[in-house]
Scaffold this motif. Sequence first.
Motif, PDB file in Angstrom:
ATOM      1  N   ILE A   1       0.847  -1.198   0.000  1.00 43.44           N
ATOM      2  CA  ILE A   1       0.000   0.000   0.000  1.00 43.44           C
ATOM      3  C   ILE A   1       0.879   1.242   0.000  1.00 43.44           C
ATOM      4  N   VAL A   2       0.596   2.162  -0.904  1.00 40.49           N
ATOM      5  CA  VAL A   2       1.259   3.467  -0.909  1.00 40.49           C
ATOM      6  C   VAL A   2       0.193   4.542  -0.724  1.00 40.49           C
ATOM      7  N   MET A   3       0.402   5.390   0.279  1.00 37.30           N
ATOM      8  CA  MET A   3      -0.536   6.483   0.544  1.00 37.30           C
ATOM      9  C   MET A   3      -0.122   7.711  -0.253  1.00 37.30           C
ATOM     10  N   GLY A   4      -1.064   8.274  -1.003  1.00 36.68           N
ATOM     11  CA  GLY A   4      -0.843   9.555  -1.654  1.00 36.68           C
ATOM     12  C   GLY A   4      -1.120  10.658  -0.650  1.00 36.68           C
ATOM     13  N   ASN A   5      -2.372  11.071  -0.557  1.00 40.47           N
ATOM     14  CA  ASN A   5      -2.790  12.040   0.453  1.00 40.47           C
ATOM     15  C   ASN A   5      -2.824  11.349   1.819  1.00 40.47           C
ATOM     16  N   GLN A   6      -2.102  11.918   2.791  1.00 39.17           N
ATOM     17  CA  GLN A   6      -2.049  11.328   4.133  1.00 39.17           C
ATOM     18  C   GLN A   6      -2.926  12.096   5.121  1.00 39.17           C
ATOM     19  N   ASP A   7      -4.016  12.680   4.649  1.00 40.17           N
ATOM     20  CA  ASP A   7      -4.857  13.465   5.549  1.00 40.17           C
ATOM     21  C   ASP A   7      -5.655  12.563   6.488  1.00 40.17           C
ATOM     22  N   HIS A   8      -6.354  13.196   7.433  1.00 42.70           N
ATOM     23  CA  HIS A   8      -7.070  12.444   8.461  1.00 42.70           C
ATOM     24  C   HIS A   8      -8.113  11.511   7.854  1.00 42.70           C
ATOM     25  N   ALA A   9      -8.803  11.989   6.828  1.00 41.91           N
ATOM     26  CA  ALA A   9      -9.843  11.157   6.209  1.00 41.91           C
ATOM     27  C   ALA A   9      -9.249   9.868   5.656  1.00 41.91           C
ATOM     28  N   ASN A  10      -8.127   9.971   4.959  1.00 41.82           N
ATOM     29  CA  ASN A  10      -7.506   8.772   4.393  1.00 41.82           C
ATOM     30  C   ASN A  10      -6.935   7.864   5.481  1.00 41.82           C
ATOM     31  N   ILE A  11      -6.408   8.456   6.533  1.00 41.31           N
ATOM     32  CA  ILE A  11      -5.920   7.646   7.658  1.00 41.31           C
ATOM     33  C   ILE A  11      -7.057   6.796   8.218  1.00 41.31           C
ATOM     34  N   MET A  12      -8.207   7.411   8.427  1.00 45.09           N
ATOM     35  CA  MET A  12      -9.343   6.684   8.996  1.00 45.09           C
ATOM     36  C   MET A  12      -9.878   5.637   8.025  1.00 45.09           C
ATOM     37  N   VAL A  13      -9.936   5.986   6.743  1.00 45.22           N
ATOM     38  CA  VAL A  13     -10.383   5.020   5.732  1.00 45.22           C
ATOM     39  C   VAL A  13      -9.496   3.777   5.768  1.00 45.22           C
ATOM     40  N   LEU A  14      -8.185   3.990   5.775  1.00 46.60           N
ATOM     41  CA  LEU A  14      -7.260   2.858   5.737  1.00 46.60           C
ATOM     42  C   LEU A  14      -7.306   2.056   7.033  1.00 46.60           C
ATOM     43  N   ALA A  15      -7.325   2.739   8.164  1.00 44.71           N
ATOM     44  CA  ALA A  15      -7.363   2.035   9.449  1.00 44.71           C
ATOM     45  C   ALA A  15      -8.623   1.182   9.573  1.00 44.71           C
ATOM     46  N   ASP A  16      -9.757   1.747   9.208  1.00 42.20           N
ATOM     47  CA  ASP A  16     -11.020   1.006   9.318  1.00 42.20           C
ATOM     48  C   ASP A  16     -11.064  -0.167   8.339  1.00 42.20           C
ATOM     49  N   ALA A  17     -10.569   0.063   7.122  1.00 43.84           N
ATOM     50  CA  ALA A  17     -10.592  -1.004   6.119  1.00 43.84           C
ATOM     51  C   ALA A  17      -9.673  -2.154   6.519  1.00 43.84           C
ATOM     52  N   LEU A  18      -8.495  -1.834   7.047  1.00 39.91           N
ATOM     53  CA  LEU A  18      -7.577  -2.888   7.487  1.00 39.91           C
ATOM     54  C   LEU A  18      -8.143  -3.647   8.681  1.00 39.91           C
ATOM     55  N   THR A  19      -8.794  -2.934   9.575  1.00 38.60           N
ATOM     56  CA  THR A  19      -9.416  -3.599  10.722  1.00 38.60           C
ATOM     57  C   THR A  19     -10.431  -4.634  10.256  1.00 38.60           C
ATOM     58  N   GLU A  20     -11.274  -4.224   9.338  1.00 41.24           N
ATOM     59  CA  GLU A  20     -12.313  -5.121   8.821  1.00 41.24           C
ATOM     60  C   GLU A  20     -11.698  -6.287   8.052  1.00 41.24           C
ATOM     61  N   LEU A  21     -10.682  -5.997   7.247  1.00 41.85           N
ATOM     62  CA  LEU A  21     -10.063  -7.026   6.408  1.00 41.85           C
ATOM     63  C   LEU A  21      -9.315  -8.071   7.221  1.00 41.85           C
ATOM     64  N   LEU A  22      -8.615  -7.632   8.265  1.00 40.75           N
ATOM     65  CA  LEU A  22      -7.662  -8.502   8.960  1.00 40.75           C
ATOM     66  C   LEU A  22      -8.213  -9.126  10.232  1.00 40.75           C
ATOM     67  N   LYS A  23      -9.432  -8.796  10.601  1.00 42.74           N
ATOM     68  CA  LYS A  23     -10.017  -9.355  11.822  1.00 42.74           C
ATOM     69  C   LYS A  23     -10.030 -10.877  11.743  1.00 42.74           C
ATOM     70  N   GLY A  24      -9.483 -11.516  12.766  1.00 42.06           N
ATOM     71  CA  GLY A  24      -9.447 -12.970  12.814  1.00 42.06           C
ATOM     72  C   GLY A  24      -8.292 -13.592  12.056  1.00 42.06           C
ATOM     73  N   LYS A  25      -7.444 -12.761  11.441  1.00 42.03           N
ATOM     74  CA  LYS A  25      -6.303 -13.279  10.677  1.00 42.03           C
ATOM     75  C   LYS A  25      -4.998 -13.012  11.427  1.00 42.03           C
ATOM     76  N   GLN A  26      -4.029 -13.871  11.214  1.00 43.36           N
ATOM     77  CA  GLN A  26      -2.693 -13.669  11.770  1.00 43.36           C
ATOM     78  C   GLN A  26      -1.932 -12.783  10.786  1.00 43.36           C
ATOM     79  N   ALA A  27      -1.975 -11.482  11.024  1.00 42.46           N
ATOM     80  CA  ALA A  27      -1.427 -10.524  10.068  1.00 42.46           C
ATOM     81  C   ALA A  27      -0.417  -9.613  10.746  1.00 42.46           C
ATOM     82  N   LEU A  28       0.502  -9.099   9.955  1.00 40.18           N
ATOM     83  CA  LEU A  28       1.471  -8.103  10.402  1.00 40.18           C
ATOM     84  C   LEU A  28       1.299  -6.865   9.534  1.00 40.18           C
ATOM     85  N   ILE A  29       1.283  -5.685  10.170  1.00 35.09           N
ATOM     86  CA  ILE A  29       1.209  -4.421   9.439  1.00 35.09           C
ATOM     87  C   ILE A  29       2.496  -3.649   9.690  1.00 35.09           C
ATOM     88  N   VAL A  30       3.226  -3.345   8.632  1.00 30.07           N
ATOM     89  CA  VAL A  30       4.470  -2.583   8.722  1.00 30.07           C
ATOM     90  C   VAL A  30       4.223  -1.184   8.167  1.00 30.07           C
TER      91      VAL A  30
END
Length: 277
Positions: A155-184
Amino acid sequence: MQKALTIRKPGVAGLFYSGKKETLEREVAIYLESATQMEIVNRVYGLVSPHAGYMYSGGVAARSYRQIVDREFEVVVVIAPSHHVYFEEISVYDGDAYRTPLGDIPVHKELARELANKHPNLIYSSIGHEGDEHSLEVQLPFLQHVLGDFRLIAIVMGNQDHANIMVLADALTELLKGKQALIVASSDLSHYHSSDKANVLDNVVVEHINNFDEDRLEEDLQRGLCEMCGGGPVIAMMKACRNLGANKSKVLIYRNSGDVTGERSQVVGYLSAMIYK
């Protein structure tokens, strides 16, 4: 006829790190052998790692990756800032693999596509990933050395504003729930200040990460009290890790480029950190 694979070729091999497989393997191994491992923790959810040339920040990066030796993950997500191309969205790589001198890392196509479908600000694309963008690429040889085979969401972030931060955080939470995942999250700290000034700015980041306080970190970045070229990736990673169950955050090491070069008038700050339980 089978469709040819789309592979993102190395952009900075031979510049930021060795372009020769054997030399790179030896280089990464030496950095990791010199890095200290923390006490055993229950689970590692996320890491912060710098993205300068290995001669400057390889030792700092190794401290993060040393913490995941002998651990296994279903998928590794690497979030990085864009240095050369500006775009409004968050780009989830749509190719088949990322290549380094150590080999090809397959993209977890199913999860990458699912992630990109979660919000209009998430795009399934190669924008931001092409050419000599280094911030994501330099993380990969360490991951390859430590984990061996794994599947990647790049994943490469273009605009790093608050809206995009929240979009990405929420989407990753939903995607990775219940999975053995690492986020770097890939980020350097302050750029081109004196070493003394860098220490003041960077200590703000260190304090907020140690306090697991990504909201204060975002506030102080906006106020200019600290600097991170990958602030968006780091904050999104911390939020997602918290949502997934992490309850601790620790800076493992802080250095600046002057510690390597001896030049203290204009330095770049680096840290490694771990988000865990």
